[in-house]
Design a protein around this motif. Structure first.
Motif, PDB file in Angstrom:
ATOM      1  N   PHE A 412    -102.906 -89.718 -34.142  1.00  8.35           N
ATOM      2  CA  PHE A 412    -101.838 -89.867 -35.128  1.00  8.35           C
ATOM      3  C   PHE A 412    -101.172 -91.242 -35.110  1.00  8.35           C
ATOM      4  CE2 PHE A 412    -102.091 -85.386 -33.911  1.00  8.35           C
ATOM      5  CZ  PHE A 412    -102.319 -84.796 -35.144  1.00  8.35           C
ATOM      6  N   VAL A 413    -101.650 -92.157 -34.304  1.00  9.65           N
ATOM      7  CA  VAL A 413    -101.026 -93.479 -34.221  1.00  9.65           C
ATOM      8  C   VAL A 413    -102.047 -94.560 -34.537  1.00  9.65           C
ATOM      9  CG1 VAL A 413     -99.339 -92.718 -32.507  1.00  9.65           C
ATOM     10  CG2 VAL A 413    -101.479 -93.728 -31.736  1.00  9.65           C
ATOM     11  N   PRO A 414    -101.608 -95.736 -35.006  1.00  7.16           N
ATOM     12  CA  PRO A 414    -102.533 -96.845 -35.224  1.00  7.16           C
ATOM     13  C   PRO A 414    -103.302 -97.191 -33.957  1.00  7.16           C
ATOM     14  CG  PRO A 414    -100.397 -97.329 -36.205  1.00  7.16           C
ATOM     15  CD  PRO A 414    -100.235 -96.070 -35.423  1.00  7.16           C
ATOM     16  N   ARG A 415    -104.526 -97.639 -34.117  1.00  2.66           N
ATOM     17  CA  ARG A 415    -105.417 -97.875 -32.977  1.00  2.66           C
ATOM     18  C   ARG A 415    -104.824 -98.830 -31.961  1.00  2.66           C
ATOM     19  NH1 ARG A 415    -111.240-100.282 -34.227  1.00  2.66           N
ATOM     20  NH2 ARG A 415    -110.831 -98.934 -36.011  1.00  2.66           N
ATOM     21  N   VAL A 416    -104.114 -99.845 -32.408  1.00  2.78           N
ATOM     22  CA  VAL A 416    -103.568-100.832 -31.482  1.00  2.78           C
ATOM     23  C   VAL A 416    -102.568-100.188 -30.528  1.00  2.78           C
ATOM     24  CG1 VAL A 416    -101.690-101.575 -33.001  1.00  2.78           C
ATOM     25  CG2 VAL A 416    -102.622-103.167 -31.306  1.00  2.78           C
ATOM     26  N   PHE A 417    -101.840 -99.172 -31.009  1.00  4.34           N
ATOM     27  CA  PHE A 417    -100.886 -98.491 -30.141  1.00  4.34           C
ATOM     28  C   PHE A 417    -101.586 -97.673 -29.063  1.00  4.34           C
ATOM     29  CE2 PHE A 417     -97.715 -99.465 -33.351  1.00  4.34           C
ATOM     30  CZ  PHE A 417     -96.579 -99.635 -32.587  1.00  4.34           C
ATOM     31  N   VAL A 418    -102.769 -97.164 -29.376  1.00  5.71           N
ATOM     32  CA  VAL A 418    -103.528 -96.406 -28.376  1.00  5.71           C
ATOM     33  C   VAL A 418    -103.899 -97.320 -27.211  1.00  5.71           C
ATOM     34  CG1 VAL A 418    -105.619 -95.071 -27.930  1.00  5.71           C
ATOM     35  CG2 VAL A 418    -104.423 -94.825 -30.120  1.00  5.71           C
ATOM     36  N   GLY A 419    -104.425 -98.502 -27.544  1.00  3.50           N
ATOM     37  CA  GLY A 419    -104.793 -99.454 -26.496  1.00  3.50           C
ATOM     38  C   GLY A 419    -103.596 -99.903 -25.672  1.00  3.50           C
ATOM     39  N   ILE A 420    -102.481-100.214 -26.363  1.00  3.10           N
ATOM     40  CA  ILE A 420    -101.281-100.662 -25.651  1.00  3.10           C
ATOM     41  C   ILE A 420    -100.743 -99.549 -24.753  1.00  3.10           C
ATOM     42  CG2 ILE A 420     -98.873-101.356 -25.946  1.00  3.10           C
ATOM     43  CD1 ILE A 420     -99.720-102.809 -28.502  1.00  3.10           C
ATOM     44  N   ALA A 421    -100.721 -98.311 -25.259  1.00  2.00           N
ATOM     45  CA  ALA A 421    -100.168 -97.195 -24.493  1.00  2.00           C
ATOM     46  C   ALA A 421    -100.967 -96.940 -23.222  1.00  2.00           C
ATOM     47  CB  ALA A 421    -100.145 -95.937 -25.360  1.00  2.00           C
ATOM     48  N   PHE A 422    -102.289 -96.863 -23.352  1.00  2.00           N
ATOM     49  CA  PHE A 422    -103.104 -96.562 -22.180  1.00  2.00           C
ATOM     50  C   PHE A 422    -103.180 -97.748 -21.221  1.00  2.00           C
ATOM     51  CE2 PHE A 422    -104.178 -92.931 -24.681  1.00  2.00           C
ATOM     52  CZ  PHE A 422    -104.561 -91.957 -23.773  1.00  2.00           C
ATOM     53  N   ASP A 423    -103.042 -98.965 -21.742  1.00  2.00           N
ATOM     54  CA  ASP A 423    -102.926-100.128 -20.856  1.00  2.00           C
ATOM     55  C   ASP A 423    -101.619-100.093 -20.077  1.00  2.00           C
ATOM     56  OD1 ASP A 423    -105.349-101.168 -21.505  1.00  2.00           O
ATOM     57  OD2 ASP A 423    -104.598-102.856 -22.672  1.00  2.00           O
ATOM     58  N   SER A 424    -100.559 -99.659 -20.757  1.00  2.00           N
ATOM     59  CA  SER A 424     -99.232 -99.709 -20.144  1.00  2.00           C
ATOM     60  C   SER A 424     -99.087 -98.733 -18.986  1.00  2.00           C
ATOM     61  CB  SER A 424     -98.150 -99.416 -21.189  1.00  2.00           C
ATOM     62  OG  SER A 424     -98.239 -98.069 -21.622  1.00  2.00           O
ATOM     63  N   GLY A 425     -99.937 -97.709 -18.941  1.00  4.52           N
ATOM     64  CA  GLY A 425     -99.884 -96.775 -17.827  1.00  4.52           C
ATOM     65  C   GLY A 425    -100.109 -97.476 -16.499  1.00  4.52           C
ATOM     66  N   GLY A 426    -101.090 -98.388 -16.470  1.00  4.65           N
ATOM     67  CA  GLY A 426    -101.328 -99.159 -15.250  1.00  4.65           C
ATOM     68  C   GLY A 426    -100.262-100.206 -15.014  1.00  4.65           C
ATOM     69  N   VAL A 427     -99.742-100.770 -16.094  1.00  6.91           N
ATOM     70  CA  VAL A 427     -98.734-101.824 -15.970  1.00  6.91           C
ATOM     71  C   VAL A 427     -97.418-101.270 -15.420  1.00  6.91           C
ATOM     72  CG1 VAL A 427     -97.325-103.438 -17.289  1.00  6.91           C
ATOM     73  CG2 VAL A 427     -99.764-103.257 -17.773  1.00  6.91           C
TER      74      VAL A 427
END
Length: 506
Positions: A412-427
């Motif tokens: 339900f979210v733009p693709r760029v938000f998916v990448g940022i969200a899952f990247d941010s888990g490690g960050v």
């Protein structure tokens, strides 16, 4: 003082100071501690601040340009075999040098340090290959994430219980201050070669794969490896009276951590020299700057590990055990949540991420809104993790619903938000999580008579999971705002064309 170094020192102070103040207040009003113990903690906090500042500045000066150089060079070769080999080797080398992983390895009783570190490093190497191949062949990020997390859950049902929480924690600590700049730079280098509309958004997502790799490999390790000694040894606070005793403790351990840092950084230095010898990519000034960056990295890492292991983490463990031994042990949950709230606000990499989101959304999602959302998310996740420590409930009751919600939101979210969200888990699960929150949970678990390996570990995993949900919720809000403003010419004209195309594809 160098302007950039001063900036990094200020960032480190912001990260360490809130926890230091909370511990001091607790030691005065709630759980009294000996003066020598507080002195160890304060010296450790000071070394942590200086060490983090030098380390982050050094990584920025050396690892980021090296990562960009490697990423763009392997993409230009157009040879898949070369890309696979380079990504695998670099993933292993960078992970071995990751300080957060070394801190975690020192606290895991079930697995010898070297075995855990190499297992995690191989996982990062393999899944960095997966991440790069996804960019090259333009594979859907949400679809691949769903497949890989389904694999993780299946493996977790087969692996021994002692390895599950450690496996998920290893995924969080792997993407720390050493690996994140390098991996993000590789993504930028790869996407810069592509000219298609999704090139920039595909630069996000590499860190998420490098977080999954360690989880998979540690679960596999649990299936095939059976240690003979999995007993946990409670942290012992050295008996110190004078400041001379305090300094003697730190000086005594510094040579050991210096050797450990030397072994970790040497392979990275060799790669840097070999890459420059082959490509001649960096001019003299840049080469000298990167060499100084590596020196800063070494100094910072030595100070960081010494301060953490001698003065900082032991007090976290002591505080956790003291709180859990009281009749009002449930106070541990709000204390942990408060620490979690300030930890994520102070992580420098999180602030970089928030700025990226603000830029991507043209200000529709502000940094303040992102900070608040992440802080609430991480505070809640830490509170739940400590509730698990006190009650002994299975980590599955928290992780499975959390990841199901996160994966569902990808639709339900733009693709760029998916990448940022899952990247941010490690960050989000940065140095402060593994150096203080994990020892806090381990101390509390020991005090209540729980199983440290199954009940205390999992704090890092919970912190890493919170941003997956929080940022995608912000993505849903952004999408709603975008649709409302699409009919308003003066607003829609300011929105990036790539975002419109991404929304059309959903």
């Amino acid at each position: 003082m160098n302007k950039k170094l001063k900036e990094k020192v200020n960032e480190s102070v912001d990260a360490v100071l809130p926890i230091t103040v909370i511990v001091l207040l607790l030691s005065i009003f709630v759980v009294p501690m000996e003066t020598g113990t507080i002195a160890l903690f304060l010296v450790g906090a000071f070394m942590l601040i200086i060490g983090m500042a030098f380390f982050q500045l050094g990584a920025e000066m050396s690892m980021t340009p090296l990562g960009e150089g490697v990423g763009s060079h392997i993409m230009k070769t157009r040879r898949i075999s070369v890309m696979i080999l380079v990504c695998f080797v670099m993933g292993i080398i960078i992970t071995i040098a990751e300080p957060d992983l070394q801190v975690l390895a020192n606290q895991v009783p079930a697995i010898p340090n070297d075995i855990l570190i190499w297992t995690v490093a191989v996982g990062v190497g393999i899944f960095l290959i997966v991440a790069v191949l996804r960019i090259i062949f333009k594979i859907s990020l949400p679809a691949l994430l769903c497949i890989l997390y389904a694999l993780v859950l299946l493996l977790s049902f087969v692996a021994p219980a002692d390895f599950i929480s450690v496996a998920f924690d290893s995924g969080g600590v792997t993407t720390g201050p050493m690996t994140v700049p390098f991996i993000m730079a590789i993504g930028i280098g790869l996407s810069s070669i592509r000219n298609d509309k999704n090139g920039s958004s595909d630069s996000f997502g590499l860190i998420s794969f490098c977080s999954i790799g360690p989880i998979v490999m540690v679960l596999l390790l649990g299936i095939f490896y059976h240690p003979t000694d999995a007993a946990y040894t409670p942290t012992q606070i050295p008996d110190v009276i004078t400041m001379q005793d305090v300094m003697r403790e730190f000086l005594h351990m510094t040579p050991d951590y210096s050797k450990e840092v030397g072994r970790s950084i040497l392979p990275v230095l060799l790669v840097f020299l070999l890459f420059e010898l082959i490509t001649k990519r960096y001019h003299k000034h840049q080469f000298a700057k990167m060499a100084v960056g590596f020196l800063y990295t070494i100094i910072g890492l030595i100070l960081f590990l010494t301060g953490v292991n001698v003065g900082f983490a032991p007090v976290g463990s002591l505080l956790g055990s003291n709180l859990a031994e009281q009749s009002w042990k449930w106070l541990l949950i709000p204390v942990g949540a408060l620490i979690g709230y300030y930890i994520v606000k102070a992580e420098p990499a999180v602030q970089v991420l928030n700025t990226q989101v603000e830029d991507v959304t043209n200000g529709s999602i502000s940094r303040d809104a992102m900070n608040l959302c992440l802080s609430i998310g991480v505070a809640s996740s830490v509170g739940l993790a400590l509730l698990r420590v006190l009650t002994g409930i299975s980590i599955y009751w928290l992780l499975i619903p959390g990841y199901m919600i996160a994966l569902l939101l990808t639709r339900f979210v733009p693709r760029v938000f998916v990448g940022i969200a899952f990247d941010s888990g490690g960050v989000a699960s940065g140095p402060m999580t593994s150096t203080f929150l994990l020892p806090l949970a381990m101390g509390a678990c020991t005090a209540v008579g729980g199983n440290v390996v199954t009940d205390a570990f999992g704090v890092v995993a919970m912190v890493a999971m919170a941003p997956l949900i929080a940022i995608q919720i912000m993505g849903v809000i952004y999408q709603v705002k975008l649709k409302k403003s699409a009919s308003e010419p003066y607003l829609s004209a300011s929105i990036d064309d790539n975002e419109i195309l991404e929304l059309d594809e959903l």
